[in-house]
Design a protein around this motif. Structure first.
Motif, mmCIF file in Angstrom:
data_model
loop_
_atom_site.group_PDB
_atom_site.id
_atom_site.type_symbol
_atom_site.label_atom_id
_atom_site.label_comp_id
_atom_site.label_asym_id
_atom_site.label_seq_id
_atom_site.Cartn_x
_atom_site.Cartn_y
_atom_site.Cartn_z
ATOM 1 N N UNK A 153 1.039 -1.471 -0.095
ATOM 2 C CA UNK A 153 -0.576 -0.210 -0.028
ATOM 3 C C UNK A 153 0.844 1.534 -0.056
ATOM 4 N N UNK A 154 0.029 2.098 -0.630
ATOM 5 C CA UNK A 154 1.273 3.325 -1.157
ATOM 6 C C UNK A 154 1.064 4.593 0.407
ATOM 7 N N UNK A 155 1.430 5.207 0.940
ATOM 8 C CA UNK A 155 1.322 6.409 1.515
ATOM 9 C C UNK A 155 1.171 7.223 1.299
ATOM 10 N N UNK A 156 2.887 8.050 0.635
ATOM 11 C CA UNK A 156 3.005 8.935 0.505
ATOM 12 C C UNK A 156 4.092 9.401 -0.829
ATOM 13 N N UNK A 157 4.514 10.051 -1.041
ATOM 14 C CA UNK A 157 5.320 9.983 -2.782
ATOM 15 C C UNK A 157 6.912 10.755 -1.420
ATOM 16 N N UNK A 158 7.817 10.221 -2.294
ATOM 17 C CA UNK A 158 9.393 11.126 -1.773
ATOM 18 C C UNK A 158 10.323 11.703 -3.287
ATOM 19 N N UNK A 159 11.284 12.283 -2.674
ATOM 20 C CA UNK A 159 12.249 12.596 -4.045
ATOM 21 C C UNK A 159 13.010 11.553 -3.503
ATOM 22 N N UNK A 160 13.577 10.671 -4.580
ATOM 23 C CA UNK A 160 14.258 9.899 -4.753
ATOM 24 C C UNK A 160 15.910 10.948 -6.119
ATOM 25 N N UNK A 161 17.225 10.069 -5.303
ATOM 26 C CA UNK A 161 18.005 10.108 -6.291
ATOM 27 C C UNK A 161 18.855 8.666 -6.246
ATOM 28 N N UNK A 162 19.307 8.104 -7.261
ATOM 29 C CA UNK A 162 20.362 6.988 -7.112
ATOM 30 C C UNK A 162 20.870 6.371 -8.555
ATOM 31 N N UNK A 163 22.067 6.481 -8.270
ATOM 32 C CA UNK A 163 23.042 6.344 -8.742
ATOM 33 C C UNK A 163 22.397 4.952 -10.354
ATOM 34 N N UNK A 164 23.054 4.504 -11.683
ATOM 35 C CA UNK A 164 22.456 2.903 -12.286
ATOM 36 C C UNK A 164 24.283 2.266 -11.796
ATOM 37 N N UNK A 165 23.640 1.039 -11.472
ATOM 38 C CA UNK A 165 25.462 0.327 -11.680
ATOM 39 C C UNK A 165 24.887 -0.996 -12.445
ATOM 40 N N UNK A 166 26.544 -1.468 -12.698
ATOM 41 C CA UNK A 166 26.508 -2.522 -13.234
ATOM 42 C C UNK A 166 27.970 -3.216 -13.376
ATOM 43 N N UNK A 167 28.066 -4.091 -14.022
ATOM 44 C CA UNK A 167 29.691 -4.977 -14.335
ATOM 45 C C UNK A 167 30.159 -4.762 -15.360
ATOM 46 N N UNK A 168 31.386 -4.512 -15.030
ATOM 47 C CA UNK A 168 31.925 -3.976 -16.307
ATOM 48 C C UNK A 168 33.711 -5.253 -15.691
ATOM 49 N N UNK A 169 34.231 -6.158 -17.446
ATOM 50 C CA UNK A 169 35.617 -6.569 -17.250
ATOM 51 C C UNK A 169 36.399 -5.343 -17.664
ATOM 52 N N UNK A 170 37.188 -5.076 -17.405
ATOM 53 C CA UNK A 170 38.520 -4.312 -16.752
ATOM 54 C C UNK A 170 40.409 -5.447 -17.485
ATOM 55 N N UNK A 171 40.208 -4.537 -18.914
ATOM 56 C CA UNK A 171 41.276 -5.792 -19.706
ATOM 57 C C UNK A 171 43.132 -4.872 -19.172
ATOM 58 N N UNK A 172 43.663 -5.020 -19.141
ATOM 59 C CA UNK A 172 44.919 -4.492 -19.091
ATOM 60 C C UNK A 172 45.815 -5.659 -21.070
ATOM 61 N N UNK A 173 45.636 -4.608 -21.573
ATOM 62 C CA UNK A 173 46.611 -5.787 -22.786
ATOM 63 C C UNK A 173 47.668 -4.197 -22.898
ATOM 64 N N UNK A 174 48.496 -4.094 -21.909
ATOM 65 C CA UNK A 174 49.501 -3.494 -21.826
ATOM 66 C C UNK A 174 50.337 -4.704 -21.815
ATOM 67 N N UNK A 175 50.950 -4.407 -20.861
ATOM 68 C CA UNK A 175 52.408 -5.397 -20.884
ATOM 69 C C UNK A 175 51.858 -6.516 -19.588
ATOM 70 N N UNK A 176 53.090 -7.491 -18.814
ATOM 71 C CA UNK A 176 52.488 -7.932 -18.484
ATOM 72 C C UNK A 176 52.653 -8.750 -16.760
ATOM 73 N N UNK A 177 52.980 -6.714 -16.526
ATOM 74 C CA UNK A 177 52.811 -6.676 -15.141
ATOM 75 C C UNK A 177 51.129 -6.938 -14.742
#
Length: 432
Positions: free
Chosen positions: A124-148
């Motif tokens: 049941x709804x009782x009222x309203x409010x202001x909401x601010x929320x960042x988007x999120x997700x999963x990424x794959x980070x690559x190292x194609x620079x060197x062996x370190x």
């Protein structure tokens, strides 16, 4: 009076006719002509009807047609079945091993599997409010620079081509480049969760590529070698007014939703493990976050939303099997192997806690008993024996190092060779 006896005049009436010889046990003459036995002989010199050659041709044609149908059916319905008994060895395991996120040569590799799932419940709804929320997700980070390895600190930015910026909330360490089995250079990689720099729905985007702007701002050559790609869409971003529910209803809905998601995620993530990897079930980790409320089905209701995420470590089964074979099988030839019953094995990390975002290497203990089974290429085998005689097929099968024995069946039973079409050859594997 005649002084001589005149010769008898020859007349057809005077020609004596020899009667057929008849015999009787009683001495009586018995007529044994065919008519007395109920047999009627054809008249002699009966005119030829001319139907004999045509009859022979007819039967000859029928025989040829039957043969054509016979051989046609043999070719059409020809099939082969080969039951392979692969080589196998029973192994009793109580060993420790290390796995790497970027394995080199014979090292055992591992991967981190993630799964997201959302659920909602109306209250049941009782009222309203202001909401601010960042988007999120999963990424794959690559190292194609060197062996370190390369460490990225908390709040490192990742930017899309459109200029949208996302940040990591925890530091990560990206493995270096390495070579795969073919000698090719493969970039190191690691998964990370990112959050939009600001709240709003415009950050809810699909799969995208990302750069690391800090490298570019410093004219660092690593800018070209380090990058990221989405593993999941970015979701949950919102800025605006939403309906609210009472704290009690919201908490109850959140608890129920997280319990449902917890059960669902723990089951479904095991099914998300790719073929060729063994899940380490004890490493399953789950996390939940509330999403902005959504409108309910009616003006008086609101939909409470929760997003759950699950992660676990999975180990490369072929590399692990090879490692076990090298240790426990005398004369191991380096062939690919797999475990007949992975459920009989227990794989546990030796560390009490595991932080996935910083993992590049992890130590496990494996225990249990099962068969190591040698792999073979069933598709290649079908192609190799297609069109070959049974004896030739046996010789070919014997050249496969992973095959202990085989049973061959070719249909129809009178065929002596496999069909030329490899798709008509069924390859079965029996480990019994």
């Amino acid at each position: 009076m005649q002084d001589f006896v005149p010769p008898e005049k020859k007349s057809i009436r005077n020609i004596s006719i020899e009667r057929p010889q008849t015999f009787s046990s009683r001495g009586d003459d018995v007529n044994i002509s065919p008519e007395n036995f109920g047999v009627t002989l054809p008249p002699r010199n009966m005119p030829h009807s001319g139907k004999g050659p045509k009859l022979y041709l007819l039967w000859g044609g029928i025989a040829v047609a039957v043969l054509l149908v016979f051989f046609g059916a043999s070719a059409l319905f020809a099939s082969g079945q080969v039951t392979i008994h692969p080589k196998s060895v029973l192994v009793n395991l109580d060993h420790s091993f290390k796995a790497s996120l970027a394995p080199v040569d014979t090292e055992v590799g591992f991967d981190v599997i993630t799964l997201d799932k959302e659920s909602s419940k109306e209250v049941s709804a009782t009222g309203q409010e202001r909401v601010e929320r960042p988007a999120s997700g999963t990424i794959v980070v690559y190292n194609n620079f060197d062996e370190k390895t390369q460490k990225l600190i908390t709040n490192t930015r990742f930017q899309t081509q459109e200029g949208l910026v996302y940040r990591i909330k925890e530091s990560i360490t990206i493995p270096g480049q390495h070579k795969n089995e073919k000698g090719e250079i493969v970039p190191g990689s690691i998964e990370a969760e990112v959050f939009a720099d600001t709240a709003g729905e415009k950050y809810n985007i699909g799969l995208s590529d990302f750069t690391i702007p800090a490298f570019k701002e410093q004219n660092d050559p690593r800018f070209a070698g380090f990058y990221a790609r989405s593993k999941t869409p970015m979701t949950g971003g919102f800025a605006g007014t939403v309906k609210t529910a009472s704290s009690a209803d919201t908490k109850k809905a959140y608890d129920e939703l997280t319990a449902e998601l917890q059960t669902a995620l723990q089951q479904e993530i095991l099914g998300a493990v790719p073929a060729g990897f063994l899940p380490v079930s004890s490493t399953i980790q789950t996390a939940f976050q509330t999403l902005p409320n959504a409108d309910g089905a009616s003006d008086s209701s609101v939909s409470v939303r929760v997003k759950g995420s699950a992660s676990l470590i999975a180990v490369d089964e072929t590399k692990l099997g090879a490692m076990v074979a090298r240790v426990m099988v005398s004369g191991y030839d380096g062939s690919d192997v797999y475990f007949k019953d992975p459920s009989a094995l227990s794989i546990e990390p030796t560390a009490s806690s595991t932080k996935f975002s910083t993992l590049s290497e992890i130590e496990f203990k494996i225990m249990g008993a099962t068969d190591l089974v040698w792999k073979y290429d069933a598709e290649q085998l079908a192609g190799d024996i297609a069109g070959k005689s049974k004896s030739s097929a046996k010789e070919i099968i014997a050249t496969y190092p992973g095959i202990e024995s085989a049973e061959i069946v070719v249909r129809p039973i009178w065929r002596m060779s496999f069909p030329a079409n490899a798709e008509k050859i069924e390859i079965l594997t029996s480990t019994e």
